[in-house]
Motif scaffolding. Structure first.
Motif, PDB file in Angstrom:
ATOM      1  N   GLY A  60      39.816  35.603  50.729  1.00  0.00           N
ATOM      2  CA  GLY A  60      40.230  34.279  51.182  1.00  0.00           C
ATOM      3  C   GLY A  60      39.045  33.363  51.412  1.00  0.00           C
ATOM      4  N   VAL A  61      38.016  33.897  52.043  1.00  0.00           N
ATOM      5  CA  VAL A  61      36.808  33.096  52.309  1.00  0.00           C
ATOM      6  C   VAL A  61      36.156  32.642  51.011  1.00  0.00           C
ATOM      7  CG1 VAL A  61      34.481  33.171  53.284  1.00  0.00           C
ATOM      8  CG2 VAL A  61      36.405  34.166  54.555  1.00  0.00           C
ATOM      9  N   TYR A  62      36.079  33.544  50.022  1.00  0.00           N
ATOM     10  CA  TYR A  62      35.378  33.234  48.785  1.00  0.00           C
ATOM     11  C   TYR A  62      36.158  32.291  47.865  1.00  0.00           C
ATOM     12  CZ  TYR A  62      31.691  36.660  49.716  1.00  0.00           C
ATOM     13  OH  TYR A  62      30.625  37.327  50.254  1.00  0.00           O
ATOM     14  N   THR A  63      37.431  32.047  48.162  1.00  0.00           N
ATOM     15  CA  THR A  63      38.186  31.061  47.384  1.00  0.00           C
ATOM     16  C   THR A  63      38.235  29.692  48.065  1.00  0.00           C
ATOM     17  OG1 THR A  63      40.246  31.879  48.379  1.00  0.00           O
ATOM     18  CG2 THR A  63      39.646  32.753  46.216  1.00  0.00           C
ATOM     19  N   ILE A  64      37.534  29.547  49.175  1.00  0.00           N
ATOM     20  CA  ILE A  64      37.520  28.269  49.893  1.00  0.00           C
ATOM     21  C   ILE A  64      37.028  27.110  49.020  1.00  0.00           C
ATOM     22  CG2 ILE A  64      36.286  27.014  51.733  1.00  0.00           C
ATOM     23  CD1 ILE A  64      36.760  29.401  53.543  1.00  0.00           C
ATOM     24  N   PRO A  65      36.032  27.294  48.124  1.00  0.00           N
ATOM     25  CA  PRO A  65      35.608  26.158  47.292  1.00  0.00           C
ATOM     26  C   PRO A  65      36.752  25.517  46.509  1.00  0.00           C
ATOM     27  CG  PRO A  65      33.993  27.905  47.135  1.00  0.00           C
ATOM     28  CD  PRO A  65      35.146  28.454  47.927  1.00  0.00           C
ATOM     29  N   LEU A  66      37.748  26.308  46.101  1.00  0.00           N
ATOM     30  CA  LEU A  66      38.904  25.747  45.400  1.00  0.00           C
ATOM     31  C   LEU A  66      39.609  24.724  46.283  1.00  0.00           C
ATOM     32  CD1 LEU A  66      40.753  26.035  42.813  1.00  0.00           C
ATOM     33  CD2 LEU A  66      42.080  27.681  44.149  1.00  0.00           C
ATOM     34  N   MET A  67      39.771  25.048  47.555  1.00  0.00           N
ATOM     35  CA  MET A  67      40.447  24.147  48.494  1.00  0.00           C
ATOM     36  C   MET A  67      39.549  22.980  48.881  1.00  0.00           C
ATOM     37  SD  MET A  67      42.127  27.058  50.920  1.00  0.00           S
ATOM     38  CE  MET A  67      42.871  28.511  50.178  1.00  0.00           C
ATOM     39  N   LEU A  68      38.260  23.250  49.010  1.00  0.00           N
ATOM     40  CA  LEU A  68      37.337  22.167  49.370  1.00  0.00           C
ATOM     41  C   LEU A  68      37.305  21.090  48.289  1.00  0.00           C
ATOM     42  CD1 LEU A  68      34.271  24.040  50.939  1.00  0.00           C
ATOM     43  CD2 LEU A  68      36.057  22.720  52.113  1.00  0.00           C
ATOM     44  N   GLY A  69      37.352  21.513  47.022  1.00  0.00           N
ATOM     45  CA  GLY A  69      37.395  20.530  45.947  1.00  0.00           C
ATOM     46  C   GLY A  69      38.619  19.653  46.052  1.00  0.00           C
ATOM     47  N   PHE A  70      39.745  20.272  46.388  1.00  0.00           N
ATOM     48  CA  PHE A  70      40.998  19.532  46.533  1.00  0.00           C
ATOM     49  C   PHE A  70      40.915  18.546  47.683  1.00  0.00           C
ATOM     50  CE2 PHE A  70      45.363  18.681  47.389  1.00  0.00           C
ATOM     51  CZ  PHE A  70      46.074  18.953  46.231  1.00  0.00           C
ATOM     52  N   VAL A  71      40.448  19.004  48.844  1.00  0.00           N
ATOM     53  CA  VAL A  71      40.425  18.147  50.026  1.00  0.00           C
ATOM     54  C   VAL A  71      39.359  17.066  49.904  1.00  0.00           C
ATOM     55  CG1 VAL A  71      38.778  19.415  51.464  1.00  0.00           C
ATOM     56  CG2 VAL A  71      40.701  18.234  52.537  1.00  0.00           C
ATOM     57  N   THR A  72      38.321  17.321  49.108  1.00  0.00           N
ATOM     58  CA  THR A  72      37.286  16.305  48.906  1.00  0.00           C
ATOM     59  C   THR A  72      37.826  15.122  48.118  1.00  0.00           C
ATOM     60  OG1 THR A  72      35.525  17.973  48.940  1.00  0.00           O
ATOM     61  CG2 THR A  72      35.017  15.860  47.887  1.00  0.00           C
ATOM     62  N   MET A  73      38.608  15.421  47.086  1.00  0.00           N
ATOM     63  CA  MET A  73      39.046  14.362  46.186  1.00  0.00           C
ATOM     64  C   MET A  73      40.423  13.816  46.511  1.00  0.00           C
ATOM     65  SD  MET A  73      37.514  12.812  43.787  1.00  0.00           S
ATOM     66  CE  MET A  73      38.080  11.277  43.045  1.00  0.00           C
ATOM     67  N   GLY A  74      41.259  14.590  47.219  1.00  0.00           N
ATOM     68  CA  GLY A  74      42.635  14.180  47.467  1.00  0.00           C
ATOM     69  C   GLY A  74      42.785  12.802  48.103  1.00  0.00           C
TER      70      GLY A  74
ATOM     71  N   PHE B  37      35.595  25.026  42.449  1.00  0.00           N
ATOM     72  CA  PHE B  37      35.480  23.731  43.127  1.00  0.00           C
ATOM     73  C   PHE B  37      35.856  22.605  42.171  1.00  0.00           C
ATOM     74  CE2 PHE B  37      33.029  19.939  44.275  1.00  0.00           C
ATOM     75  CZ  PHE B  37      33.416  19.768  45.613  1.00  0.00           C
ATOM     76  N   MET B  38      35.408  22.726  40.936  1.00  0.00           N
ATOM     77  CA  MET B  38      35.728  21.734  39.906  1.00  0.00           C
ATOM     78  C   MET B  38      37.241  21.667  39.677  1.00  0.00           C
ATOM     79  SD  MET B  38      34.412  21.820  35.968  1.00  0.00           S
ATOM     80  CE  MET B  38      35.051  20.693  34.729  1.00  0.00           C
ATOM     81  N   ILE B  39      37.897  22.837  39.611  1.00  0.00           N
ATOM     82  CA  ILE B  39      39.346  22.853  39.437  1.00  0.00           C
ATOM     83  C   ILE B  39      40.020  22.208  40.632  1.00  0.00           C
ATOM     84  CG2 ILE B  39      41.360  24.387  39.315  1.00  0.00           C
ATOM     85  CD1 ILE B  39      39.677  26.298  37.659  1.00  0.00           C
ATOM     86  N   GLY B  40      39.512  22.459  41.837  1.00  0.00           N
ATOM     87  CA  GLY B  40      40.064  21.832  43.031  1.00  0.00           C
ATOM     88  C   GLY B  40      39.920  20.322  43.009  1.00  0.00           C
ATOM     89  N   VAL B  41      38.770  19.841  42.551  1.00  0.00           N
ATOM     90  CA  VAL B  41      38.558  18.386  42.445  1.00  0.00           C
ATOM     91  C   VAL B  41      39.568  17.777  41.481  1.00  0.00           C
ATOM     92  CG1 VAL B  41      36.970  16.627  41.562  1.00  0.00           C
ATOM     93  CG2 VAL B  41      36.129  18.407  43.099  1.00  0.00           C
ATOM     94  N   GLY B  42      39.762  18.422  40.332  1.00  0.00           N
ATOM     95  CA  GLY B  42      40.726  17.904  39.368  1.00  0.00           C
ATOM     96  C   GLY B  42      42.132  17.849  39.922  1.00  0.00           C
ATOM     97  N   ASN B  43      42.527  18.880  40.641  1.00  0.00           N
ATOM     98  CA  ASN B  43      43.851  18.885  41.250  1.00  0.00           C
ATOM     99  C   ASN B  43      43.977  17.820  42.331  1.00  0.00           C
ATOM    100  OD1 ASN B  43      45.914  20.936  40.377  1.00  0.00           O
ATOM    101  ND2 ASN B  43      44.117  22.242  40.466  1.00  0.00           N
ATOM    102  N   GLY B  44      42.898  17.614  43.078  1.00  0.00           N
ATOM    103  CA  GLY B  44      42.905  16.555  44.087  1.00  0.00           C
ATOM    104  C   GLY B  44      43.038  15.177  43.466  1.00  0.00           C
ATOM    105  N   MET B  45      42.416  14.985  42.307  1.00  0.00           N
ATOM    106  CA  MET B  45      42.548  13.703  41.606  1.00  0.00           C
ATOM    107  C   MET B  45      43.973  13.467  41.120  1.00  0.00           C
ATOM    108  SD  MET B  45      39.082  13.436  39.309  1.00  0.00           S
ATOM    109  CE  MET B  45      39.561  11.838  38.660  1.00  0.00           C
TER     110      MET B  45
END
Length: 550
Positions: A320-334, A381-389
Motif C-alpha cells: 500500500g505504501v509503495y503504491t502511494i505515488p499513483l494516488m499522489l499523481g491523481f491528487v496533484t492534478m485533480g 505517478f504519471m498514470i495518476g497525473v493522467g487520471n487526475g487530468m
C-alpha cells in the motif's frame, strides 16, 4: 456560509468515508481472513466476493437510485445513503461468526454498505451540480477528488496500523465519520432540485436492468473460479447461462425503455454528444484502469517485496505504501484540472489525460520483475497525473450537458458505467494473469522444486490452484509454508530443501517471469482501451454554456 460550500463539505465527507473504506478493506484483508480463520488456498471465492460485492451492488443500483432521486429528491436519498452505509460498517465490525459463515456475513454486510454507497454516489455529483454554477463545478469536483485520495491514503495507513491490533477496528473507522455525516446532512443540506413526484417508478426497467447486470457481474466473478480441471470457470455451463441471460435481460431493458412512459434510464440523454462521448470515455478508462491497483498490489506483495527482504506478513502494508505515488499523481492534478476545465473546457484536458495514462501503461510493460523502485514510482505517478487530468473535467462535462431535472439520472448512469467498468477490469486482469500462469506456473514450480532438492513435491505442487497461490501471496501468506503444511502424512522433505524453499526469494523467483509476462499483456490491452477513450473524449465536441442550453 454560502450553501454551495455546505454542499461541497458534506459530499466531501461522504467521499472521504467511502474512499477510506475502499483501501482499508484491501490492505486489511490478511487480518480479516486470519481473524475469521479462512484459508485462501481453498476459499478464495470469498476473497473475490468481499472485494467485488460492494461494486456489484453499487453498479446495479446506481441508475435506479439516481432516477428515484429525480422523483423524490436528491438530498433525501443522499441522507438515507449515509445512514445505511454507517449501519453496514457497524454490522461489519460486529461480525459474530468465523469460517465460511463469517465470510458470508462479511459479504452480506458489504452488500448493505454497497446499498448506502449507491445512494451516496448516485446523488453527490448531482447535489454539487445543483449547488455550484457551471463555471465552478470542475473546481468543486476536483476538491472532492482530493478527499477521495486523502481517504485512500488514510485507509492505507490506518489499515496497516489497526489490522495489527484487531481486524474489527478497520470497519469501525467509518462509523464516526458516517454518524457525523448523517447528522450534518440531515441538518444542513437542502433540496435545490424540483422533484417530480407525478412521474411513476419504472418497475419493469428496474427489474430488467438490475437482473441483467447482476447476472452479468456474477458470471464475471465465477468465471474467475476454477471449474473441473480448468483453472478458470468460463466454460462452466452456469457461468455461460448467467452471462447469456444477463445480456438478454439488458437487451430487453433497452427495448422496454423506449416504450415505457417514465423510463428510469434516459436513453435520449445519449443523443447529447458530450454526454455520450464523455460516458464512453469514462467507461473505457474504468475497464482499462479499474484492476490496476489490485494487480500492482499482488505483484508487489507476491514477488517484488519478498525479493527485497520484506516478510510476507508485512507485505500488505508496504505494498500500500509503495503504491502511494499513483494516488499522489491523481491528487496533484485533480483539483488543478477541475479549475482549468471551468475556464477552458473539458475536452483538451480529459483527452490529454487519457493519452498520458496510455503512455504510462506502455512504460509499465518495459519493467523487469526486479525493477528499480524509483522508475516504477515515476511511472505510476504519471498514470495518476493522467487520471487526475481526466476525472473531474470529464464528470463536470457530463453533468453540465444534461437538463437540471435529469441530473440525478445522469449522475447514476455515469457512476453505473464507471463501477461496471471497474468490476469488468478486475475480471479481465485476473483472467489474463490466471491464463498465463496456468500454462507456465506448474513447470516453473516443478523446475524450482527439483533444483531445491524436493522432487517428491512435484505431484502435489502441480495441483495447487493458480488462483489459490495468487491470492495467498496477495493476502500476505507464505505460499511455501502453506503448501508444506497441507502435504499428506508420510510425505517427507529433506531439511536442506525446506531451508532453500523457505527463503523469501525462492517462490517469487519461480513465478516472477510468468507473472510479469501476464501483466505486460494486461498493460498492452489497457493502453489500447485508454487510447480509444482518448479518441472518444476528443469527439465530445465543444461544450455549450448552461445559460445557452437552457
Amino acid at each position: 456560509m454560502q450553501y454551495k460550500w455546505v454542499a461541497l463539505s458534506n459530499t466531501t465527507v461522504g467521499v472521504l468515508m467511502a474512499s477510506i473504506n475502499g483501501t482499508i478493506t484491501i490492505i486489511s484483508l490478511p487480518a480479516i481472513f486470519r481473524g475469521i480463520n479462512i484459508n485462501p488456498f481453498n476459499s478464495f471465492q470469498y476473497l473475490l466476493w468481499i472485494l467485488m460485492s460492494y461494486n456489484i451492488v453499487t453498479a446495479t443500483l446506481l441508475v435506479s437510485f439516481g432516477r428515484l432521486s429525480d422523483i423524490y429528491g436528491r438530498v433525501r436519498l443522499y441522507n438515507l445513503g449515509f445512514a445505511i452505509f454507517t449501519i453496514g460498517s457497524i454490522l461489519l465490525s460486529l461480525t459474530p461468526n468465523q469460517g465460511d459463515l463469517g465470510a458470508l456475513e462479511i459479504i452480506l454486510f458489504r452488500v448493505i454498505q454497497g446499498i448506502g454507497g449507491a445512494f451516496l454516489f448516485a446523488n453527490s455529483a448531482a447535489i454539487l451540480t445543483d449547488a455550484f454554477p457551471s463555471n465552478e463545478r470542475g473546481k468543486a469536483l476536483g476538491i472532492n477528488q482530493i478527499a477521495a485520495l486523502a481517504g485512500s491514503l488514510i485507509g492505507l495507513i490506518l489499515g496497516g496500523i489497526l489490522s495489527t491490533i484487531n481486524w474489527r477496528y478497520v470497519f469501525l473507522v467509518s462509523v464516526p465519520v458516517g454518524i457525523f455525516g448523517t447528522v450534518w446532512s440531515y441538518l444542513k443540506l437542502k433540496e435545490l432540485s424540483k422533484p417530480n413526484k407525478t412521474e411513476k417508478i419504472d418497475w419493469l426497467g428496474n427489474t430488467l436492468f438490475a437482473g441483467g447486470l447482476i447476472l452479468i457481474l456474477i458470471a464475471i466473478t465465477y468465471g474467475l473460479l476454477p471449474y473441473g480441471s480448468s483453472q478458470l470457470g468460463w466454460g462452466n455451463p452456469y457461468v455461460i447461462a448467467s452471462l447469456v441471460s444477463g445480456v438478454g435481460l439488458i437487451i430487453g431493458f433497452l427495448y422496454a425503455e423506449r416504450k415505457v412512459k417514465y423510463p428510469m434510464f434516459r436513453l435520449e440523454l445519449f443523443k447529447i454528444r458530450i454526454f455520450a462521448a464523455a460516458n464512453i470515455a469514462s467507461f473505457l478508462r474504468s475497464v482499462a484502469y479499474g484492476g490496476l491497483m489490485i494487480m500492482l498490489v499482488i505483484f508487489l506483495q507476491g514477488i517484488w517485496l519478498p525479493l527485497h527482504g520484506i516478510p510476507y506478513s508485512e507485505t500488505p502494508f508496504w505494498a500500500g505504501v509503495y503504491t502511494i505515488p499513483l494516488m499522489l499523481g491523481f491528487v496533484t492534478m485533480g483539483p488543478i484540472s477541475g479549475w482549468l476545465s471551468d475556464k477552458y473546457g473539458s475536452r483538451l484536458l480529459a483527452t490529454l489525460g487519457m493519452v498520458i495514462v496510455g503512455i504510462g501503461f506502455l512504460l509499465l510493460t518495459t519493467l523487469p520483475y526486479d525493477f528499480n523502485y524509483l522508475t516504477f514510482a515515476l511511472m505510476i505517478f504519471m498514470i495518476g497525473v493522467g487520471n487526475g487530468m481526466f476525472a473531474s473535467p470529464n464528470t463536470a462535462s457530463i453533468m453540465n450537458s444534461v437538463p437540471p431535472q435529469h441530473r440525478g439520472a445522469a449522475s447514476g448512469m455515469r457512476a453505473t458505467l464507471q463501477n461496471t467498468g471497474q468490476t469488468m477490469s478486475i475480471a479481465i486482469f485476473f483472467t489474463i494473469v490466471i491464463i498465463s500462469l496456468t500454462s507456465s506456473l506448474p513447470s516453473a514450480i516443478q523446475n524450482a522444486l527439483i533444483q531445491a532438492g524436493a522432487p517428491q513435491l512435484v505431484p502435489y505442487a502441480q495441483h495447487i490452484p493458480v488462483t489459490g497461490a495468487l491470492f495467498a501471496a496477495f493476502l500476505g501468506y507464505d505460499p511455501v509454508k502453506t503448501m508444506l503444511s497441507s502435504l499428506p502424512a508420510g510425505v517427507t522433505v529433506p531439511q536442506s530443501a525446506i531451508q532453500i524453499m523457505e527463503q523469501r526469494t525462492w517462490f517469487p523467483t519461480a513465478i516472477a517471469p510468468a507473472f510479469m509476462y501476464a501483466l505486460r499483456n494486461a498493460f498492452y490491452i489497457s493502453a489500447v482501451l485508454v487510447f480509444i477513450a482518448a479518441i472518444a473524449s476528443a469527439l465530445r465536441g465543444v461544450e455549450v454554456k448552461e445559460s445557452v442550453r437552457k
